[in-house]
Scaffold this motif. Structure first.
Motif, PDB file in Angstrom:
ATOM      1  N   TYR A  27      33.737  17.409   1.709  1.00 43.61           N
ATOM      2  CA  TYR A  27      34.430  18.075   2.812  1.00 43.61           C
ATOM      3  C   TYR A  27      34.109  17.408   4.145  1.00 43.61           C
ATOM      4  N   ASP A  28      34.991  17.577   5.097  1.00 42.93           N
ATOM      5  CA  ASP A  28      34.741  17.099   6.443  1.00 42.93           C
ATOM      6  C   ASP A  28      34.582  18.292   7.373  1.00 42.93           C
ATOM      7  N   VAL A  29      33.999  18.034   8.516  1.00 41.26           N
ATOM      8  CA  VAL A  29      33.791  19.108   9.488  1.00 41.26           C
ATOM      9  C   VAL A  29      34.590  18.836  10.751  1.00 41.26           C
ATOM     10  N   LEU A  30      35.372  19.808  11.129  1.00 37.05           N
ATOM     11  CA  LEU A  30      36.187  19.698  12.337  1.00 37.05           C
ATOM     12  C   LEU A  30      35.599  20.628  13.383  1.00 37.05           C
ATOM     13  N   THR A  31      35.306  20.098  14.547  1.00 34.40           N
ATOM     14  CA  THR A  31      34.672  20.937  15.564  1.00 34.40           C
ATOM     15  C   THR A  31      35.616  21.226  16.715  1.00 34.40           C
ATOM     16  N   PHE A  32      35.382  22.332  17.365  1.00 35.08           N
ATOM     17  CA  PHE A  32      36.154  22.664  18.548  1.00 35.08           C
ATOM     18  C   PHE A  32      35.252  23.389  19.522  1.00 35.08           C
ATOM     19  N   SER A  33      35.596  23.257  20.776  1.00 37.76           N
ATOM     20  CA  SER A  33      34.760  23.831  21.822  1.00 37.76           C
ATOM     21  C   SER A  33      35.540  24.910  22.550  1.00 37.76           C
ATOM     22  N   ALA A  78      45.014  23.239   8.800  1.00 32.30           N
ATOM     23  CA  ALA A  78      44.141  22.118   9.143  1.00 32.30           C
ATOM     24  C   ALA A  78      42.743  22.285   8.559  1.00 32.30           C
ATOM     25  N   VAL A  79      42.378  23.504   8.248  1.00 35.90           N
ATOM     26  CA  VAL A  79      41.055  23.760   7.672  1.00 35.90           C
ATOM     27  C   VAL A  79      41.170  24.735   6.509  1.00 35.90           C
ATOM     28  N   ASP A  80      40.168  24.701   5.645  1.00 38.05           N
ATOM     29  CA  ASP A  80      40.144  25.622   4.510  1.00 38.05           C
ATOM     30  C   ASP A  80      39.302  26.851   4.804  1.00 38.05           C
ATOM     31  N   GLY A  81      38.445  26.725   5.800  1.00 39.69           N
ATOM     32  CA  GLY A  81      37.569  27.845   6.112  1.00 39.69           C
ATOM     33  C   GLY A  81      36.715  27.547   7.327  1.00 39.69           C
ATOM     34  N   PHE A  82      35.930  28.528   7.699  1.00 38.75           N
ATOM     35  CA  PHE A  82      35.121  28.385   8.906  1.00 38.75           C
ATOM     36  C   PHE A  82      33.660  28.739   8.660  1.00 38.75           C
ATOM     37  N   VAL A  83      32.832  28.137   9.482  1.00 41.23           N
ATOM     38  CA  VAL A  83      31.456  28.596   9.581  1.00 41.23           C
ATOM     39  C   VAL A  83      31.332  29.275  10.933  1.00 41.23           C
ATOM     40  N   GLY A 103      46.690  17.638  21.507  1.00 39.97           N
ATOM     41  CA  GLY A 103      47.156  17.911  20.155  1.00 39.97           C
ATOM     42  C   GLY A 103      46.352  17.227  19.061  1.00 39.97           C
ATOM     43  N   TYR A 104      45.199  16.755  19.418  1.00 33.08           N
ATOM     44  CA  TYR A 104      44.346  16.110  18.417  1.00 33.08           C
ATOM     45  C   TYR A 104      43.149  16.989  18.080  1.00 33.08           C
ATOM     46  N   ASP A 105      42.591  16.760  16.905  1.00 34.21           N
ATOM     47  CA  ASP A 105      41.373  17.446  16.525  1.00 34.21           C
ATOM     48  C   ASP A 105      40.239  16.436  16.433  1.00 34.21           C
ATOM     49  N   VAL A 106      39.032  16.933  16.471  1.00 35.00           N
ATOM     50  CA  VAL A 106      37.865  16.051  16.388  1.00 35.00           C
ATOM     51  C   VAL A 106      37.090  16.336  15.113  1.00 35.00           C
ATOM     52  N   LEU A 107      36.856  15.272  14.367  1.00 29.63           N
ATOM     53  CA  LEU A 107      36.102  15.373  13.128  1.00 29.63           C
ATOM     54  C   LEU A 107      34.756  14.690  13.342  1.00 29.63           C
ATOM     55  N   ARG A 124      47.342  22.052  -1.351  1.00 26.36           N
ATOM     56  CA  ARG A 124      47.234  23.132  -0.359  1.00 26.36           C
ATOM     57  C   ARG A 124      45.795  23.379   0.039  1.00 26.36           C
ATOM     58  N   SER A 125      45.053  22.327   0.147  1.00 29.54           N
ATOM     59  CA  SER A 125      43.699  22.479   0.668  1.00 29.54           C
ATOM     60  C   SER A 125      43.350  21.227   1.453  1.00 29.54           C
ATOM     61  N   SER A 126      42.768  21.437   2.617  1.00 35.74           N
ATOM     62  CA  SER A 126      42.572  20.303   3.520  1.00 35.74           C
ATOM     63  C   SER A 126      41.222  19.635   3.332  1.00 35.74           C
ATOM     64  N   GLN A 127      40.340  20.278   2.612  1.00 38.44           N
ATOM     65  CA  GLN A 127      38.981  19.760   2.444  1.00 38.44           C
ATOM     66  C   GLN A 127      38.290  19.590   3.797  1.00 38.44           C
ATOM     67  N   VAL A 128      38.589  20.500   4.669  1.00 36.42           N
ATOM     68  CA  VAL A 128      37.975  20.465   5.998  1.00 36.42           C
ATOM     69  C   VAL A 128      37.435  21.843   6.346  1.00 36.42           C
ATOM     70  N   ILE A 129      36.267  21.839   6.958  1.00 35.40           N
ATOM     71  CA  ILE A 129      35.647  23.075   7.411  1.00 35.40           C
ATOM     72  C   ILE A 129      35.649  23.094   8.929  1.00 35.40           C
ATOM     73  N   GLY A 130      36.071  24.183   9.492  1.00 35.84           N
ATOM     74  CA  GLY A 130      36.090  24.291  10.944  1.00 35.84           C
ATOM     75  C   GLY A 130      34.808  24.924  11.454  1.00 35.84           C
TER      76      GLY A 130
END
Lengths: 385, 385
Positions: A117-123, A142-147, B116-120, A80-86
DNA sequence: CTCGCTGATATGAACGATCAAGTCGCCCCC
DNA sequence: GGGGGCGACTTGATCGTTCATATCAGCGAG
């Protein structure tokens, strides 16, 4: 040579070279080949101390041989953790503070990766939209937390994220909030401008002006106060040498022209942004003055333009790499639940001295102020937590 | 009001408000509440046509009511696709082409999200390191494919990724590769400089010089050839008005000084980068000349600095948003296996005319060239696939 | 009347990992 | 010598989906 080690060899990993592409080795295959159970393989990777050294060796050998890597999806499902930071992608208005946020993203990726961890970005275009995306990412796990970057007065995001039960850390203090319930990391802007003042004083200046932003911006006010406190503490007669306007090169130029027209103009300028500083340099040029010789100028943020400008611009540089490292560390602590109460972390920036700040002309100040202060070089201390 | 709809309400989603944070609604809960089976719920989301309208309505109602969203991890595990695109974070050297790559990342995130995709993102220092990270991401099934930016001569990445069986699309042509085995999207740099020439000719110029990069850079040569072909096709006497050097403001300044010292200097300059163009403008300033009045200057990339420069810089703007959309579309086709053979896509940039390009002075050219050509405004056609 | 077909829904079995209990020796101590 | 404890490993269950197959009713054709 083992497959995992030659993963970067011309042919690519074994599983890619022969057989169907989506048949990666699973933990089961490793287990069978090593003559142990799944769990033992899992432990080899996650809790090596539980295995007998020889078993560990054997299992690791097979893992390496087959080029096994745990499936992110499977692990994510179970733990239950994605190891991804948004992280929201901020528009990098290259002139202003843009370079900083760009550096932050880079540093964030590095820091996160070093922690697995990986970083997922969005605009997105607005804070509201940002929350919509956060909601979506949280909903899909999809993410565990945010910056959270770019905090400002009246920012609704912290409250919303807290209410949604999301983990997050802010880059930037919770301006205007009495007792914030969340963790944050920030750079002490006041300390930066204060150091800039000391740097200029060390060069012999005493009439040190300030180009600041209109009241109401968190970081802007913070930086302005640093100048204010430092000049007051040093007993410098500068209270009239303040000019404030919106950020930008034009602004900086206009404000500088105003200050230079005073009966007793400043011999040095501390600017709360590089854009303002660039404007200041231009205003000097227009009068046939040279930055660093006739009037010293110090900017803030050490944006890329600072070092390509004609008289290279002295500027206060933020320890962005340390900020990113702290953000990640705090966020991970938050996620793991280790964190009892919100953590706060204020890092100090330092002055990068270049040509735009130089010794005061004896004639300009009217008298030489003798002060014993650290030399510019000693400002280059990067505080890394 | 349904929970999913008020997901952004102050209190956050229901599951966050009450009960343990990690107890999101699952497909099973929805199924039980709607009085149907898991699969029916799954179908409601993924294959609505399979349900009787009334059943569909009921299921969707419950989904909305509980605020259900499928778990990314579980779906990813089952379908063997992560719905994530990997992309290297490139250092945005704000002076040069940096702004473009920043815009690209933003546009990429938008385009991906709409599908529906995310960017890492990840930050690396070299192509080799990039491949290491790609290998890692592929190994963990963290991404479905990559966007490769900044292709160059002798680029080893396409070959490696192909060998590794990874899906990817390049932004940038496979310079130097005879028949590339991979898909790419690029901007027609030659068309851009060619349009710049036509734009300047329409303004009455005939001695149009070119500031280019040293031979050997893919994009640099491409843009240079556009100028070359356009001037040749129009029969302009410009072959001597070429100056080439490394990218940068200093370079641009030096090259321009050289060209201005010629017996018959150019009245307009096409520059293959904004940095060179900025240098050109500075060289003009030093001679007391004004860009756009005495000598016209057109840059390339329309970087953020272009519009804040003193005489605002005319520049060739790349259709980055369209590029990103194409990159994503092609990559998804590649991933889904729809794509039989590698696809190629070349988009046209256009000239954004600002103050730095103006009508030729009659006296400067020696004669007025009368040409009937489209007006600057007509260049503003954005080709979106 | 029964067979086969189709549309709508339900059921079992993956996917690939980790968690929570086992099992099995082995040594030590009373 | 029996039992408790521990170290080293194994076994079943589970995470939340989707795939593959089964069920079942309704209906038309032979």
């Amino acid at each position: 040579m083992a497959a995992a080690q030659r993963g970067r060899a011309p042919g690519g990993p074994d599983w890619a070279r022969s057989g169907p592409r989506d048949k990666r080795p699973t933990i089961e295959m490793v287990a069978k080949r090593a003559g142990v159970s799944r769990q033992t393989v899992s432990n080899a990777a996650n809790a090596p101390h539980r295995l007998r050294p020889e078993t560990l060796q054997k299992v690791l050998g097979v893992i390496d041989e087959l080029g096994y890597r745990p499936s992110k999806a499977a692990r994510s499902l179970r733990t239950r953790s994605s190891q991804v930071i948004g992280c929201r992608l901020l528009p990098s208005n290259a002139g202003g503070t843009g370079g900083v946020l760009d550096r932050l993203l880079h540093a964030l990726c590095d820091a996160a990766r070093s922690k697995g961890y990986d970083v997922l970005t969005f605009s997105v275009a607005s804070d509201d939209e940002e929350l919509e995306v956060c909601d979506d990412l949280l909903g899909r796990s999809a993410v565990d937390g945010f910056v959270l970057a770019n905090t400002h007065y009246g920012d609704v995001r912290p409250e919303w994220l807290t209410a949604a039960g999301a983990h997050f850390v802010a880059f930037g203090r919770p301006w205007g909030e009495a007792n914030p319930a969340h963790s944050w990391v920030d750079v002490d802007g006041a300390a930066g401008t204060s150091e800039a003042v000391h740097h200029l004083v060390a060069l012999g200046h005493s009439r040190i002006g300030c180009l600041a932003l209109p009241e109401g911006s968190g970081t802007g006010d913070d930086r302005f106060h640093g100048w204010q406190r430092a000049t007051a503490a040093l007993g410098l007669p500068c209270s009239t040498l303040v000019a404030r306007a919106e950020d930008g090169i034009r602004s900086g130029k206009a404000l500088t022209e105003k200050l230079l027209s005073l009966p007793e103009p400043p011999t040095a300028l501390v600017c709360v942004s590089d854009a303002l500083a660039v404007g200041a340099v231009r205003a000097l040029e227009d009068r046939g003055l040279v930055a660093g010789r006739d009037v010293s100028v110090v900017g803030f943020d050490d944006s890329p333009v600072a070092s390509v400008l004609r008289p290279r611009l002295s500027s206060v540089r933020q320890p962005i790499e340390a900020v990113a490292q702290n953000l990640v560390e705090v966020l991970l602590a938050e996620i793991s639940g280790t964190q009892r109460r919100p953590s706060r972390c204020l890092l100090s920036p330092w002055v990068v001295a270049r040509e735009s700040s130089g010794p005061a002309l004896a004639g300009a100040t009217g008298r030489t102020t003798l002060v014993t202060l650290p030399t510019p070089d000693s400002y280059r201390k990067e505080q890394s937590r």
